[in-house]
Design an enzyme around this catalytic site. Structure first.
Site, mmCIF file in Angstrom:
data_model
loop_
_atom_site.group_PDB
_atom_site.id
_atom_site.type_symbol
_atom_site.label_atom_id
_atom_site.label_comp_id
_atom_site.label_asym_id
_atom_site.label_seq_id
_atom_site.Cartn_x
_atom_site.Cartn_y
_atom_site.Cartn_z
ATOM 1 N N LYS A 1 -8.974 -1.585 -6.903
ATOM 2 C CA LYS A 1 -7.584 -1.099 -6.965
ATOM 3 C C LYS A 1 -7.476 0.048 -7.965
ATOM 4 O O LYS A 1 -8.242 0.102 -8.927
ATOM 5 C CB LYS A 1 -6.666 -2.225 -7.451
ATOM 6 C CG LYS A 1 -6.366 -3.299 -6.441
ATOM 7 C CD LYS A 1 -5.414 -4.336 -7.022
ATOM 8 C CE LYS A 1 -5.122 -5.442 -6.027
ATOM 9 N NZ LYS A 1 -4.417 -5.003 -4.819
ATOM 10 N N ARG B 1 -6.224 -13.587 2.161
ATOM 11 C CA ARG B 1 -6.338 -14.190 3.486
ATOM 12 C C ARG B 1 -7.688 -14.880 3.666
ATOM 13 O O ARG B 1 -7.807 -15.832 4.444
ATOM 14 C CB ARG B 1 -6.096 -13.121 4.556
ATOM 15 C CG ARG B 1 -7.073 -11.989 4.530
ATOM 16 C CD ARG B 1 -6.582 -10.762 5.293
ATOM 17 N NE ARG B 1 -5.621 -9.979 4.533
ATOM 18 C CZ ARG B 1 -5.012 -8.881 4.990
ATOM 19 N NH1 ARG B 1 -5.282 -8.432 6.207
ATOM 20 N NH2 ARG B 1 -4.152 -8.243 4.245
HETATM 21 N N1 BES Z 1 -2.730 -9.408 -4.191
HETATM 22 C C1 BES Z 1 -2.630 -8.293 -3.316
HETATM 23 C C2 BES Z 1 -1.214 -8.099 -2.764
HETATM 24 C C3 BES Z 1 -0.152 -7.718 -3.746
HETATM 25 C C4 BES Z 1 0.169 -6.384 -3.923
HETATM 26 C C5 BES Z 1 0.571 -8.670 -4.415
HETATM 27 C C6 BES Z 1 1.179 -6.036 -4.792
HETATM 28 C C7 BES Z 1 1.570 -8.316 -5.292
HETATM 29 C C8 BES Z 1 1.888 -7.004 -5.477
HETATM 30 C C9 BES Z 1 -3.566 -8.469 -2.132
HETATM 31 O O1 BES Z 1 -4.738 -9.162 -2.395
HETATM 32 C C10 BES Z 1 -3.969 -7.123 -1.678
HETATM 33 O O2 BES Z 1 -4.633 -6.448 -2.410
HETATM 34 N N2 BES Z 1 -3.551 -6.758 -0.477
HETATM 35 C C11 BES Z 1 -3.859 -5.482 0.057
HETATM 36 C C12 BES Z 1 -4.247 -5.665 1.489
HETATM 37 C C13 BES Z 1 -4.809 -4.424 2.123
HETATM 38 C C14 BES Z 1 -6.150 -4.092 1.515
HETATM 39 C C15 BES Z 1 -4.943 -4.647 3.602
HETATM 40 C C16 BES Z 1 -2.604 -4.616 -0.070
HETATM 41 O O3 BES Z 1 -1.504 -5.134 0.090
HETATM 42 O O4 BES Z 1 -2.755 -3.434 -0.371
HETATM 43 MN MN MN Z 2 -6.280 -7.898 -3.108
#
Ligand code: BES
Ligand code: MN
Ligand code: ZN
Length: 507
Positions: A282, A359
């Site tokens: 990230k 997921r």
């Molecule tokens: N934990 C994150 C989702 C999240 C984002 C929670 C912001 C709270 C605030 C999750 O694991 C994630 O990183 N999701 C990705 C999925 C994508 C790579 C398809 C996302 O939402 O960017």
């Molecule tokens: Mn994630």
């Protein structure tokens, strides 16, 4: 803070400050005549004329310091208040009183009865919301300071319902105790979410579960790395393999006597104690907020904390909590984009993005739930997608299910607690967006409709006859700004109250 009742006559009432919640034009002496009689000075107090009843308005009326009811705090609700306006007014009034270092606070039954009529609720139902708002609104997170801030005022010690009834009404007392139980669960969940990821580790979540099991007599099984391997949870193991800390699979069970063969309600909570994204790292901005990626797990533990304190535990069915917990870290042993994993269900998944890890841990927990139990219903709760925040904003949670009755139960529960949960679709037409060139399917689809794609991924692990609903709490699980009921940016404890209500409905 304790909640108590003072019955009998106004002459016996005592409180450092009594709260009154009023709309514009409402006369305190008309809304609460017995209170006006017990605090006769209030009608001629100069501040009385300053109060207009506007939203967020607060005017303190002072009597003589040596009398049993020396202060009245008039709190405005505005012209057409909704329940969340009352909750906010209660929370703010309690913080106001804490700032003034007032220890014993009073509520007027007359006032609450009028409000119950206005909001079309029973008096116990209204009292429950008021007591919950009072406790939730006082939340602070101070345990990680080096030394306590000497300027911090102590919480009020007591909240007392001033009533003229001769005897305690059982329904009222039960409602107040339920609110205290739910608030305890919500506060536990907030504390876990706000705890830093170097403290709130998978092992620590297991310890929290252990403490709950010990305290409330739940059955607990905690599985470590080898046991998770033995279960064949290839997707869960993939996510955890980059971290030094080992994963934990936590299984907590409340089983009322004689319910051993009942179909349980199963709650599954995402327990990523820190989400760096893994190799699909990230960006640094706001990455620290990913200590809250175990908000689903915290909601499940918070539910069990609430249940343990419920005055009417017998109203709850058999409930099983499942928490897959690990860190999502990059490193020499981390899984790579392009890797293919075999999930517990036997289906294979091509990992296109290691940041779509929630997921992956959930699909194995869902497979476990269906293999080992015939559930009444399965609810998973997860800070799953940024896309859900884009869709519903910081405060809205997405509700995904094809089961109309479950959807209605969740939405009714949210309505009763004032939380913002809203249905989003699980369209079959989007199902082939997860296709993979090498495995059965991929762990991500296109960016568009990201919350739906994630839900559809989970849906692939749900068997035909299973009743299931997925709650995406990426928004409200962790708020970057304080809200009236959740005054510290960070964890809110969302999900706990929804689970309490859902469990009761599924008894
Ligand atoms: N934990 C994150 C989702 C999240 C984002 C929670 C912001 C709270 C605030 C999750 O694991 C994630 O990183 N999701 C990705 C999925 C994508 C790579 C398809 C996302 O939402 O960017
Ligand atoms: Mn994630
Ligand atoms: Zn995540």
């Amino acid at each position: 803070m304790d909640f108590t009742f003072l019955t009998a006559s106004g002459a016996a009432w005592e409180a450092d400050c009594t709260l009154l919640f009023l709309r514009p034009g409402q006369e305190p002496a008309v809304v609460a005549p017995a209170l006006a009689e017990a605090a006769p000075w209030s009608e001629i107090s100069p501040g009385r004329k300053d109060f207009q009843g506007k939203k967020d308005e607060r005017v303190m009326l002072y009597g003589h310091p040596d009398i049993p009811l020396p202060r009245l705090l008039l709190c405005g609700l505005g012209e057409k208040p909704e329940m969340n306006d009352l909750r906010a007014a209660v929370a703010k009034a309690l913080r106001h009183c804490r700032d003034l270092r007032l220890a014993a606070l009073g509520l007027s039954e007359e006032n609450l009865r009028e409000l119950a009529g206005f909001f079309d609720l029973s008096l116990p139902a209204l009292l429950k919301e008021v007591v919950f708002a009072a406790l939730a609104g006082l939340y602070r997170c101070e345990e990680y300071r080096g030394k306590p801030d000497p300027a911090l005022a102590p919480d009020p010690r007591r909240l007392t319902l001033l009533t003229t009834a001769k005897r305690l009404d059982d329904d009222l007392l039960r409602a107040a105790r339920q609110a205290e139980a739910e608030a305890a669960g919500v506060l536990l969940a907030r504390g876990l979410v706000n705890g830093p990821a170097n403290v709130i580790t998978p092992e620590r979540l297991a310890e929290e579960a252990d403490a709950l099991a010990l305290r409330h007599g739940y059955k607990l099984t905690v599985r470590g790395l080898e046991a998770i391997e033995a279960l064949g949870m290839g997707a869960f193991l993939f996510v955890g393999q980059g971290a030094r800390r080992e994963p934990r699979f936590i299984e907590l069970e409340y089983c009322p006597a004689g319910a051993e063969h009942d179909e349980p309600l199963i709650l599954v909570g995402k327990g990523i104690t820190f989400d760096t994204g893994g190799i699909s790292l990230k960006p640094p901005l706001k990455m620290h907020e990913m200590k809250g990626d175990m908000g689903g797990a915290a909601a499940v533990l918070g539910f069990f904390a609430a249940l343990g304190r419920m005055p009417d535990k017998e109203a709850f069915p058999r409930v099983i909590g499942l928490i897959p917990s690990c860190e999502n870290m990059p490193g020499g042993n981390a899984g790579r984009p392009g890797d293919v994993v075999t999930t517990m269900s036997g289906k294979t998944v091509e990992i296109l993005n290691t940041d779509a890890e929630g997921r992956l841990i959930l699909c194995d927990a869902l497979a476990y739930a269906q293999k080992h139990y015939k559930a009444k219903a399965i609810v998973d709760v997860a800070t799953l997608t940024g896309a859900c925040v884009v869709a519903l904003g910081d405060l809205g949670a997405g509700v995904f299910t094809r089961d109309r009755q479950l959807r209605a139960l969740v939405l009714d529960a949210a309505d009763a607690t004032g939380e913002l949960y809203w249905p989003l679709p699980l369209w079959k037409e989007y199902d082939d967006l997860l296709k993979s060139d090498t495995a059965d399917f991929a762990n991500v689809g296109p960016r568009e409709g990201g919350a739906l794609n994630a839900a559809l991924f989970l849906n692939r692990f749900i068997e035909e006859q299973t009743r299931w609903v997925h709650l995406d709490i990426a928004g409200p699980g962790y708020v970057s700004k304080a809200t009236p009921l959740s005054p510290v940016p960070g964890g809110t404890g969302t999900g706990v109250r929804i689970f309490c209500s859902l469990a009761r409905a599924l008894k």
